[in-house]
Design a protein around this motif. Sequence first.
Motif, PDB file in Angstrom:
ATOM      1  N   LYS A 192      30.375  35.477  48.618  1.00 53.53           N
ATOM      2  CA  LYS A 192      30.407  36.674  47.788  1.00 53.53           C
ATOM      3  C   LYS A 192      31.853  37.157  47.785  1.00 53.53           C
ATOM      4  O   LYS A 192      32.477  37.240  48.854  1.00 53.53           O
ATOM      5  N   ILE A 193      32.378  37.485  46.588  1.00 56.10           N
ATOM      6  CA  ILE A 193      33.781  37.891  46.488  1.00 56.10           C
ATOM      7  C   ILE A 193      33.928  39.162  45.660  1.00 56.10           C
ATOM      8  O   ILE A 193      33.110  39.448  44.788  1.00 56.10           O
ATOM      9  N   ALA A 194      34.974  39.916  45.949  1.00 56.52           N
ATOM     10  CA  ALA A 194      35.334  41.105  45.174  1.00 56.52           C
ATOM     11  C   ALA A 194      36.833  41.320  45.328  1.00 56.52           C
ATOM     12  O   ALA A 194      37.379  41.180  46.425  1.00 56.52           O
ATOM     13  N   PHE A 195      37.486  41.672  44.234  1.00 54.01           N
ATOM     14  CA  PHE A 195      38.931  41.849  44.239  1.00 54.01           C
ATOM     15  C   PHE A 195      39.308  43.323  44.192  1.00 54.01           C
ATOM     16  O   PHE A 195      38.703  44.100  43.462  1.00 54.01           O
ATOM     17  N   MET A 196      40.351  43.672  44.951  1.00 59.87           N
ATOM     18  CA  MET A 196      40.934  45.007  44.899  1.00 59.87           C
ATOM     19  C   MET A 196      42.021  45.004  43.828  1.00 59.87           C
ATOM     20  O   MET A 196      42.751  44.017  43.693  1.00 59.87           O
ATOM     21  N   HIS A 197      42.130  46.089  43.085  1.00 62.03           N
ATOM     22  CA  HIS A 197      43.149  46.158  42.034  1.00 62.03           C
ATOM     23  C   HIS A 197      44.532  46.240  42.677  1.00 62.03           C
ATOM     24  O   HIS A 197      44.773  47.058  43.553  1.00 62.03           O
ATOM     25  N   PRO A 198      45.469  45.396  42.230  1.00 59.06           N
ATOM     26  CA  PRO A 198      46.812  45.392  42.829  1.00 59.06           C
ATOM     27  C   PRO A 198      47.553  46.727  42.726  1.00 59.06           C
ATOM     28  O   PRO A 198      48.412  47.010  43.540  1.00 59.06           O
ATOM     29  N   LYS A 199      47.210  47.555  41.740  1.00 58.85           N
ATOM     30  CA  LYS A 199      47.864  48.859  41.635  1.00 58.85           C
ATOM     31  C   LYS A 199      47.458  49.776  42.780  1.00 58.85           C
ATOM     32  O   LYS A 199      48.131  50.775  43.035  1.00 58.85           O
ATOM     33  N   SER A 200      46.386  49.436  43.495  1.00 60.77           N
ATOM     34  CA  SER A 200      45.944  50.235  44.646  1.00 60.77           C
ATOM     35  C   SER A 200      46.410  49.658  45.979  1.00 60.77           C
ATOM     36  O   SER A 200      46.182  50.251  47.022  1.00 60.77           O
ATOM     37  N   THR A 201      47.044  48.481  45.936  1.00 61.81           N
ATOM     38  CA  THR A 201      47.352  47.774  47.185  1.00 61.81           C
ATOM     39  C   THR A 201      48.813  47.334  47.287  1.00 61.81           C
ATOM     40  O   THR A 201      49.107  46.305  47.902  1.00 61.81           O
ATOM     41  N   GLY A 202      49.708  48.068  46.691  1.00 61.13           N
ATOM     42  CA  GLY A 202      51.121  47.696  46.780  1.00 61.13           C
ATOM     43  C   GLY A 202      51.459  46.442  46.008  1.00 61.13           C
ATOM     44  O   GLY A 202      52.291  45.647  46.441  1.00 61.13           O
ATOM     45  N   SER A 203      50.781  46.204  44.885  1.00 64.81           N
ATOM     46  CA  SER A 203      51.038  45.065  43.985  1.00 64.81           C
ATOM     47  C   SER A 203      50.592  43.716  44.533  1.00 64.81           C
ATOM     48  O   SER A 203      51.033  42.675  44.054  1.00 64.81           O
ATOM     49  N   VAL A 204      49.703  43.717  45.534  1.00 68.21           N
ATOM     50  CA  VAL A 204      49.153  42.472  46.066  1.00 68.21           C
ATOM     51  C   VAL A 204      47.681  42.418  45.660  1.00 68.21           C
ATOM     52  O   VAL A 204      46.942  43.385  45.852  1.00 68.21           O
ATOM     53  N   LEU A 205      47.247  41.278  45.104  1.00 66.74           N
ATOM     54  CA  LEU A 205      45.845  41.091  44.772  1.00 66.74           C
ATOM     55  C   LEU A 205      45.130  40.596  46.030  1.00 66.74           C
ATOM     56  O   LEU A 205      45.416  39.498  46.523  1.00 66.74           O
ATOM     57  N   TYR A 206      44.251  41.440  46.563  1.00 62.97           N
ATOM     58  CA  TYR A 206      43.449  41.074  47.730  1.00 62.97           C
ATOM     59  C   TYR A 206      42.024  40.803  47.287  1.00 62.97           C
ATOM     60  O   TYR A 206      41.479  41.503  46.430  1.00 62.97           O
ATOM     61  N   GLU A 207      41.438  39.806  47.897  1.00 61.20           N
ATOM     62  CA  GLU A 207      40.047  39.458  47.660  1.00 61.20           C
ATOM     63  C   GLU A 207      39.272  39.701  48.946  1.00 61.20           C
ATOM     64  O   GLU A 207      39.724  39.304  50.024  1.00 61.20           O
ATOM     65  N   LEU A 208      38.127  40.367  48.841  1.00 60.30           N
ATOM     66  CA  LEU A 208      37.191  40.439  49.957  1.00 60.30           C
ATOM     67  C   LEU A 208      36.281  39.233  49.813  1.00 60.30           C
ATOM     68  O   LEU A 208      35.826  38.914  48.709  1.00 60.30           O
ATOM     69  N   CYS A 209      36.008  38.552  50.911  1.00 55.02           N
ATOM     70  CA  CYS A 209      35.271  37.291  50.860  1.00 55.02           C
ATOM     71  C   CYS A 209      34.253  37.253  51.997  1.00 55.02           C
ATOM     72  O   CYS A 209      34.638  37.261  53.163  1.00 55.02           O
ATOM     73  N   GLU A 210      32.978  37.239  51.642  1.00 55.31           N
ATOM     74  CA  GLU A 210      31.910  37.115  52.646  1.00 55.31           C
ATOM     75  C   GLU A 210      31.265  35.755  52.490  1.00 55.31           C
ATOM     76  O   GLU A 210      30.595  35.472  51.503  1.00 55.31           O
ATOM     77  N   LYS A 211      31.482  34.901  53.474  1.00 59.74           N
ATOM     78  CA  LYS A 211      30.915  33.561  53.446  1.00 59.74           C
ATOM     79  C   LYS A 211      29.483  33.615  53.965  1.00 59.74           C
ATOM     80  O   LYS A 211      29.169  34.393  54.861  1.00 59.74           O
ATOM     81  N   PRO A 212      28.609  32.769  53.415  1.00 59.97           N
ATOM     82  CA  PRO A 212      27.246  32.744  53.934  1.00 59.97           C
ATOM     83  C   PRO A 212      27.231  32.181  55.351  1.00 59.97           C
ATOM     84  O   PRO A 212      28.079  31.353  55.704  1.00 59.97           O
ATOM     85  N   SER A 213      26.284  32.660  56.154  1.00 58.92           N
ATOM     86  CA  SER A 213      26.118  32.098  57.500  1.00 58.92           C
ATOM     87  C   SER A 213      25.648  30.658  57.353  1.00 58.92           C
ATOM     88  O   SER A 213      25.104  30.255  56.332  1.00 58.92           O
ATOM     89  N   LYS A 214      25.862  29.866  58.393  1.00 60.47           N
ATOM     90  CA  LYS A 214      25.428  28.463  58.350  1.00 60.47           C
ATOM     91  C   LYS A 214      23.943  28.404  58.023  1.00 60.47           C
ATOM     92  O   LYS A 214      23.146  29.131  58.590  1.00 60.47           O
ATOM     93  N   GLY A 215      23.597  27.558  57.063  1.00 56.07           N
ATOM     94  CA  GLY A 215      22.202  27.413  56.669  1.00 56.07           C
ATOM     95  C   GLY A 215      21.732  28.436  55.644  1.00 56.07           C
ATOM     96  O   GLY A 215      20.623  28.365  55.150  1.00 56.07           O
ATOM     97  N   GLU A 216      22.570  29.431  55.307  1.00 53.22           N
ATOM     98  CA  GLU A 216      22.226  30.450  54.315  1.00 53.22           C
ATOM     99  C   GLU A 216      23.018  30.216  53.049  1.00 53.22           C
ATOM    100  O   GLU A 216      24.018  29.519  53.050  1.00 53.22           O
ATOM    101  N   THR A 217      22.555  30.813  51.958  1.00 50.77           N
ATOM    102  CA  THR A 217      23.332  30.840  50.733  1.00 50.77           C
ATOM    103  C   THR A 217      23.339  32.262  50.215  1.00 50.77           C
ATOM    104  O   THR A 217      22.341  32.971  50.316  1.00 50.77           O
ATOM    105  N   ASN A 218      24.466  32.706  49.716  1.00 50.99           N
ATOM    106  CA  ASN A 218      24.559  34.033  49.097  1.00 50.99           C
ATOM    107  C   ASN A 218      24.039  33.934  47.670  1.00 50.99           C
ATOM    108  O   ASN A 218      24.266  32.942  47.000  1.00 50.99           O
ATOM    109  N   LYS A 219      23.373  34.978  47.232  1.00 50.06           N
ATOM    110  CA  LYS A 219      22.870  35.023  45.849  1.00 50.06           C
ATOM    111  C   LYS A 219      23.233  36.314  45.209  1.00 50.06           C
ATOM    112  O   LYS A 219      23.469  37.283  45.799  1.00 50.06           O
TER     113      LYS A 219
END
Length: 140
Positions: free
Chosen positions: A113-140
């Motif tokens: 699962k991913i979501a991006f922060m707007h670079p205008k809020s983060t000092g001009s750096v595009l940051y992505e939040l990334c939640e990986k599924p646990s082993k054996g799971e899948t994100n939906k």
Amino acid sequence: MIKKIDHIGIAVSSIENSLPFYTNILNLQLEGIEEVESENVKVAFINIGESKLELLEPLSPESPIAKFIEKRGEGIHHVALGVSSIEDRIQDMKENGIRMLADEPKLGASGAKIAFMHPKSTGSVLYELCEKPSKGETNK
């Protein structure tokens, strides 16, 4: 809250042309290549210690990566931060005045699962939040 730098995204015009530098010159291991329909890109993950490099190739001229390359050229696109409970992290960011590119996470590469922060809020750096599924799971 934030566990680690999950990966660094690098915009490239061609994974095929870029990959030899990482695998042959830097001697890094290719983990795999896949297409991410939600972002209209092909990605190649390259292992480097506890993190990865993510090569991002646009699949069409409408892809955000194609537009990035057109405007800025190839190079570092984003820094992905590994998190747990991405919905809570999105809420935390918004409560702290950080503008998100979308209020809900999308499905990214490897079922993350991913979501991006707007670079205008983060000092001009595009940051992505990334939640990986646990082993054996899948994100939906």
